[in-house]
Design a protein around this motif. Structure first.
Motif, short mmCIF file in Angstrom:
data_model
loop_
_atom_site.label_atom_id
_atom_site.label_comp_id
_atom_site.label_asym_id
_atom_site.label_seq_id
_atom_site.Cartn_x
_atom_site.Cartn_y
_atom_site.Cartn_z
N ASN A 70 1.11 -0.92 0.12
CA ASN A 70 -0.03 0.53 0.35
C ASN A 70 0.57 1.12 0.18
O ASN A 70 2.00 1.39 0.64
CB ASN A 70 -0.98 0.28 1.17
N ILE A 95 -7.40 -8.00 -2.43
CA ILE A 95 -7.76 -7.40 -1.17
C ILE A 95 -8.23 -5.80 -2.50
O ILE A 95 -9.02 -5.32 -1.76
CB ILE A 95 -7.08 -6.24 -0.06
N GLY A 132 -2.41 -6.47 4.70
CA GLY A 132 -3.28 -8.71 5.15
C GLY A 132 -2.72 -9.21 4.04
O GLY A 132 -1.08 -8.82 3.60
N VAL A 153 -0.37 -10.69 0.98
CA VAL A 153 0.99 -11.58 0.52
C VAL A 153 1.79 -10.29 1.19
O VAL A 153 2.65 -10.46 1.95
CB VAL A 153 1.41 -11.35 -0.58
N1 APR Z 1 2.26 -15.99 -1.94
C1 APR Z 1 1.81 -15.96 -3.06
N2 APR Z 1 0.87 -15.21 -3.44
C2 APR Z 1 0.28 -14.72 -2.42
C3 APR Z 1 0.32 -15.05 -0.72
C4 APR Z 1 1.61 -15.84 -0.53
N3 APR Z 1 2.20 -15.99 0.93
N4 APR Z 1 -0.72 -14.65 0.10
C5 APR Z 1 -1.87 -14.18 -0.42
N5 APR Z 1 -1.85 -14.25 -1.93
C6 APR Z 1 -1.44 -13.64 -3.44
C7 APR Z 1 -3.17 -13.46 -2.91
O1 APR Z 1 -4.48 -15.07 -3.35
C8 APR Z 1 -4.08 -12.29 -4.16
O2 APR Z 1 -3.70 -13.41 -5.56
O3 APR Z 1 -1.48 -12.58 -3.36
C9 APR Z 1 -2.30 -11.79 -4.35
C10 APR Z 1 -2.62 -10.54 -4.36
O4 APR Z 1 -3.50 -9.99 -2.97
P1 APR Z 1 -3.54 -9.35 -1.67
O5 APR Z 1 -2.56 -9.64 -0.50
O6 APR Z 1 -4.84 -9.04 -1.70
O7 APR Z 1 -2.53 -7.93 -2.50
P2 APR Z 1 -3.45 -6.71 -3.48
O8 APR Z 1 -5.12 -7.36 -3.72
O9 APR Z 1 -2.52 -6.20 -4.00
O10 APR Z 1 -3.93 -5.40 -2.06
C11 APR Z 1 -2.56 -4.96 -1.22
O11 APR Z 1 -3.29 -5.60 0.59
O12 APR Z 1 -2.53 -6.61 2.31
C12 APR Z 1 -2.47 -4.42 1.58
O13 APR Z 1 -1.52 -3.97 1.94
C13 APR Z 1 -1.58 -4.32 0.99
O14 APR Z 1 -2.97 -2.56 1.63
C14 APR Z 1 -2.55 -3.74 0.45
C15 APR Z 1 -3.33 -4.56 -0.41
#
Ligand code: APR
Length: 235
Positions: free
Chosen positions: A69, A169, A76, A78
């Motif tokens: 972010n 997210i 939350g 990744v």
């Molecule tokens: N390894 C690989 N991919 C992962 C993992 C992991 N350990 N954990 C989650 N993912 C995948 C999710 O399934 C999704 O396909 O990463 C992808 C991106 O999802 P998010 O983490 O929700 O990222 P994003 O949609 O870009 O949202 C970013 O979420 O956590 C907050 O700080 C972050 O505000 C920001 C927002």
């Protein structure tokens, strides 16, 4: 460089992009329904983009990319997983960067230590929040991939691993995100000086399938190296 590998039986289906139309009719047959698999897009010698299912925090590529972010706060998804596994050194460096430079705009990326992670660096890329698709989201998402690649190449790194930025997210539809990510990565890799290996690490099979379809369906390059796509099935 060491990355997680499973025992695999390599039943490679080598697909020249020239055979795209024939292949499109058979995509469902070519992607294993119940098994994990790996897709390799060979874009040069030795440049490769590899799509596989996994947990990016386990990757020992030179850099892993965080779906961050603008405030660079642990979140939350990744992002949370990377901060938890990497420990407080990552958040400390994020706080310092945030206080020196202000928020990181969507489409931009910054590098920090990887703390306790096996990677050397974490590159924090701020993806777009999906707002329906007509607010420039595709351009911002493409910029995330290209800026992360540029940042890694400037650090003279050889390998990098990406998650599916914005598809959790932030709500970006997975198929559309894949169609932005794959060509952005191919183009960036072809122009990189140091990077040779790009992993796209997909957390679930539906996301892997969407990225695999986008990889298989990329149009033939107008000039330059005719890249090849291969699929390795796991047993
Ligand atoms: N390894 C690989 N991919 C992962 C993992 C992991 N350990 N954990 C989650 N993912 C995948 C999710 O399934 C999704 O396909 O990463 C992808 C991106 O999802 P998010 O983490 O929700 O990222 P994003 O949609 O870009 O949202 C970013 O979420 O956590 C907050 O700080 C972050 O505000 C920001 C927002």
């Amino acid at each position: 460089m060491r990355c997680p590998r499973r025992n695999q039986q390599f039943l490679a289906i080598v697909i020249l992009t020239e055979a795209k139309d024939l292949l499109l009719a058979n995509i469902q047959m070519d992607l294993p329904r119940d098994k994990d698999y790996e897709v390799t897009i060979r874009v040069g010698d030795p440049d490769e983009v590899r799509l596989e299912r996994g947990d990016i925090t386990k990757y020992s590529s030179d850099a892993i990319v965080n779906a961050a972010n603008s405030e660079l706060l642990p979140g939350g998804g990744v992002c949370g997983a990377i901060h938890r596994a990497g420990g407080p050194a990552i958040a400390e460096e994020c706080r310092r960067i945030r206080s020196e430079r202000g928020p990181v705009p969507p489409g931009q990326a910054v590098a920090t230590t990887a703390g306790r992670l096996p990677a050397k660096y974490v590159i924090h890329a701020v993806g777009p929040i999906w707002q329906g698709g007509d607010r420039g989201e595709a351009g911002v998402l493409s910029s995330c991939y290209r800026e992360s690649m540029r940042t890694a190449d400037e650090l003279e790194l050889h390998s990098i691993a990406f998650p599916a930025i914005s598809t959790g997210i932030f709500g970006y539809p997975v198929e559309q995100a894949a169609w932005v990510a794959i060509p952005s990565l191919i183009e960036s890799l072809q122009s990189a000086k140091h990077l040779v290996l790009v992993f796209v690490v997909l957390f679930d099979k539906a996301t892997l399938d969407a990225f695999a379809k986008a990889a298989i369906s990329q149009p033939k390059p107008a000039s330059g190296h005719p890249y090849k796509v291969s699929i390795a099935h796991y047993d």
